[in-house]
Design a protein around this motif. Structure first.
Motif, short mmCIF file in Angstrom:
data_model
loop_
_atom_site.label_atom_id
_atom_site.label_comp_id
_atom_site.label_asym_id
_atom_site.label_seq_id
_atom_site.Cartn_x
_atom_site.Cartn_y
_atom_site.Cartn_z
N SER A 4 3.87 -10.04 -17.62
CA SER A 4 2.52 -10.66 -17.53
C SER A 4 2.33 -9.99 -18.37
O SER A 4 2.90 -8.40 -18.66
CB SER A 4 2.29 -9.84 -15.98
OG SER A 4 1.85 -8.42 -16.64
N LYS A 302 7.89 -9.31 -3.93
CA LYS A 302 7.74 -10.20 -4.91
C LYS A 302 6.31 -9.74 -5.56
O LYS A 302 5.86 -10.52 -7.07
CB LYS A 302 6.87 -11.64 -3.62
CG LYS A 302 8.53 -12.48 -3.28
CD LYS A 302 7.72 -13.29 -2.48
CE LYS A 302 8.94 -14.58 -2.13
NZ LYS A 302 8.42 -15.23 -0.95
N MET A 303 5.54 -9.70 -4.95
CA MET A 303 4.46 -8.49 -6.26
C MET A 303 5.33 -7.49 -7.35
O MET A 303 4.45 -8.22 -8.56
CB MET A 303 3.41 -7.59 -5.06
CG MET A 303 2.76 -7.85 -4.08
SD MET A 303 1.72 -9.07 -4.77
CE MET A 303 0.32 -8.00 -5.83
N LYS A 306 6.08 -9.69 -9.55
CA LYS A 306 4.97 -10.09 -11.06
C LYS A 306 3.94 -9.51 -11.50
O LYS A 306 3.76 -9.01 -12.45
CB LYS A 306 3.89 -11.14 -9.89
CG LYS A 306 4.16 -12.42 -9.60
CD LYS A 306 2.64 -12.91 -8.67
CE LYS A 306 3.20 -14.25 -7.96
NZ LYS A 306 3.87 -14.86 -9.40
N TYR A 358 -5.79 -9.73 -11.92
CA TYR A 358 -4.51 -10.23 -11.46
C TYR A 358 -3.99 -9.73 -10.35
O TYR A 358 -3.03 -10.29 -9.97
CB TYR A 358 -3.72 -9.46 -13.07
CG TYR A 358 -2.49 -10.36 -12.45
CD1 TYR A 358 -2.12 -11.31 -12.69
CD2 TYR A 358 -1.24 -8.74 -12.55
CE1 TYR A 358 -0.44 -11.55 -13.00
CE2 TYR A 358 -0.28 -9.47 -12.82
CZ TYR A 358 0.46 -10.76 -12.98
OH TYR A 358 1.53 -10.93 -12.87
N ASP A 361 -5.32 -12.64 -7.30
CA ASP A 361 -4.90 -13.35 -8.05
C ASP A 361 -3.89 -14.08 -6.95
O ASP A 361 -2.80 -14.57 -6.72
CB ASP A 361 -5.09 -14.41 -8.96
CG ASP A 361 -6.33 -14.32 -9.43
OD1 ASP A 361 -6.79 -14.63 -8.55
OD2 ASP A 361 -6.52 -14.29 -10.71
N CYS A 362 -3.00 -12.38 -7.44
CA CYS A 362 -0.82 -12.56 -7.31
C CYS A 362 -1.03 -12.37 -5.80
O CYS A 362 -0.09 -13.31 -5.23
CB CYS A 362 -0.55 -11.31 -7.47
SG CYS A 362 -0.02 -11.93 -9.00
N GLU A 365 -2.11 -15.65 -3.66
CA GLU A 365 -1.07 -16.60 -4.20
C GLU A 365 0.23 -16.47 -3.06
O GLU A 365 0.60 -16.78 -2.54
CB GLU A 365 0.09 -16.60 -5.40
CG GLU A 365 0.52 -17.78 -6.39
CD GLU A 365 1.45 -17.27 -7.13
OE1 GLU A 365 2.87 -18.00 -7.12
OE2 GLU A 365 1.01 -16.81 -7.94
#
Length: 367
Positions: A4, A302-303, A306, A358, A361-362, A365
């Motif tokens: 990112s 998953k976080m 990201k 960010y 938003d993650c 999602e």
């Protein structure tokens, strides 16, 4: 891990600027690296800032708790505490041959003081209550004072997460200056009290139980207690002094970050408690109704992919293997629910609004 534009965003980290570096360098070039003037200077500054008469700085937050337990407890005593803390809170009770008694928490992550009173009514061996200002949320001082006065117990505030005026109710408060805390001394901690007798014993215990006595010979010292080498260096204290000058700035930014999260979280993610301007916000904890720990773990992974380092605070102490073997395992309904639902979002001084967006938003999602 995905790349990112923000790199990796951890749940917490220190802020060190040129003033900190200069202060440390000045001590490195001085005559004292440890047991010098910066130690007392830092202690006096902390006492003034925290609202206590006396402060003793030590090597870390755990040694602070250990010394506090040496003062408050005897072998065989009982102390009520929370399962929602780092291990050192209850470990310090065990260190001195006493036994912790765990009670459940409230929805805000703090110990349930009504359940504490139930224990105090039933067990006369309880000599102290160890309260944790979890996430930086202040305790109900009036209720704590009521328990202290009615049942005659000693009160310890484990303020590893809290930084503010707090000198009126507890017998002892302990602090941590680990890098993710409000101020840092690399590693470090402190014990604060208004009791001069406790203060003098803490000073002895920090330094091998020794008192200086030059009444016969200039070199003479006497060991009058079984103490430890829990001293904090002048280098660390110089760092602490400069960090302390910035603590209001640090706290203000933490509250700003917390308010932004609070007002912008996705619908199903709830803050641990409504925004509280009195909280020190060491952590910003949220809750989400995960169906299982596997689902929660998948979300954490998953976080991280990201570039976001979520954290969880804390695994119930009474479920740790050591405590289970000692017979402390018990199911606490609120703690169990909290363990499944809660996690901590990134919060630290240099975190930007864009980075917060960010993170938000993650989460939206993925959840």
């Amino acid at each position: 891990m995905e790349n990112s534009e923000y790199g990796f965003i951890p749940y917490g980290k220190q802020y060190v600027d040129e003033c900190d570096k200069k202060a440390v360098l000045e001590v490195l070039e001085s005559d004292y690296l440890t047991t010098g003037p910066k130690v007392q200077e830092f202690e006096e500054a902390l006492a003034n800032r925290l609202g206590f008469k006396y402060v003793v700085v030590v090597s870390n937050g755990t040694t602070a708790l250990h010394l506090a337990s040496r003062v408050l407890l005897n072998v065989g005593d009982r102390a009520v505490t929370t399962p929602n803390s780092f291990l050192s809170t209850s470990n310090s009770i065990l260190y001195v041959g006493a036994k912790p008694i765990f009670v459940d928490i409230e929805n805000n992550g703090l110990i349930n003081l009504d359940l504490v009173e139930e224990k105090l009514k039933k067990n006369k061996k309880i000599k102290a209550v160890y309260l944790v200002t979890f996430s930086g949320h202040p305790l109900d001082d009036e209720k704590v004072k009521y328990l202290k006065d009615k049942y005659g117990v000693k009160i310890l505030y484990d303020n590893a997460h809290y930084f503010g005026k707090d000198g009126g109710v507890c017998d002892i408060a302990t602090y941590s200056f680990h890098p993710v805390k409000h101020i840092t001394t690399f590693e470090g901690g402190a014990v604060a009290t208004n009791n001069e007798k406790i203060y003098k014993k803490l000073l002895r215990l920090r330094n091998h139980g020794i008192v200086k006595d030059s009444s016969m010979y200039p070199w003479e010292y006497k060991m009058v207690d079984l103490g430890y080498n829990y001293r904090l260096s002048d280098v660390a204290c110089a760092m602490g002094l400069i960090q302390l000058e910035k603590v209001d700035m640090f706290l203000s930014k933490r509250r700003q970050i917390a308010k932004y999260y609070h007002d912008n979280l996705p619908e199903k993610i709830k803050p641990l408690y409504p925004y509280n301007e009195k909280s020190s916000y060491h952590l910003f904890v949220v809750r989400y109704p995960f169906k299982s720990f596997d689902e929660k773990a998948e979300f954490f992974i998953k976080m991280r992919q990201k570039g976001i380092g979520l954290q969880y605070h804390y695994i119930p102490i009474n479920q740790q293997p050591f405590y289970v073997k000692k017979g402390y395992f018990k199911k606490f309904p609120q703690m169990e629910k909290y363990y499944l639902e809660a996690f901590s979002l990134p919060i630290y001084y240099s975190l930007s609004v864009k980075e917060q967006d960010y993170v938000i938003d993650c989460m939206e999602e993925l959840l």
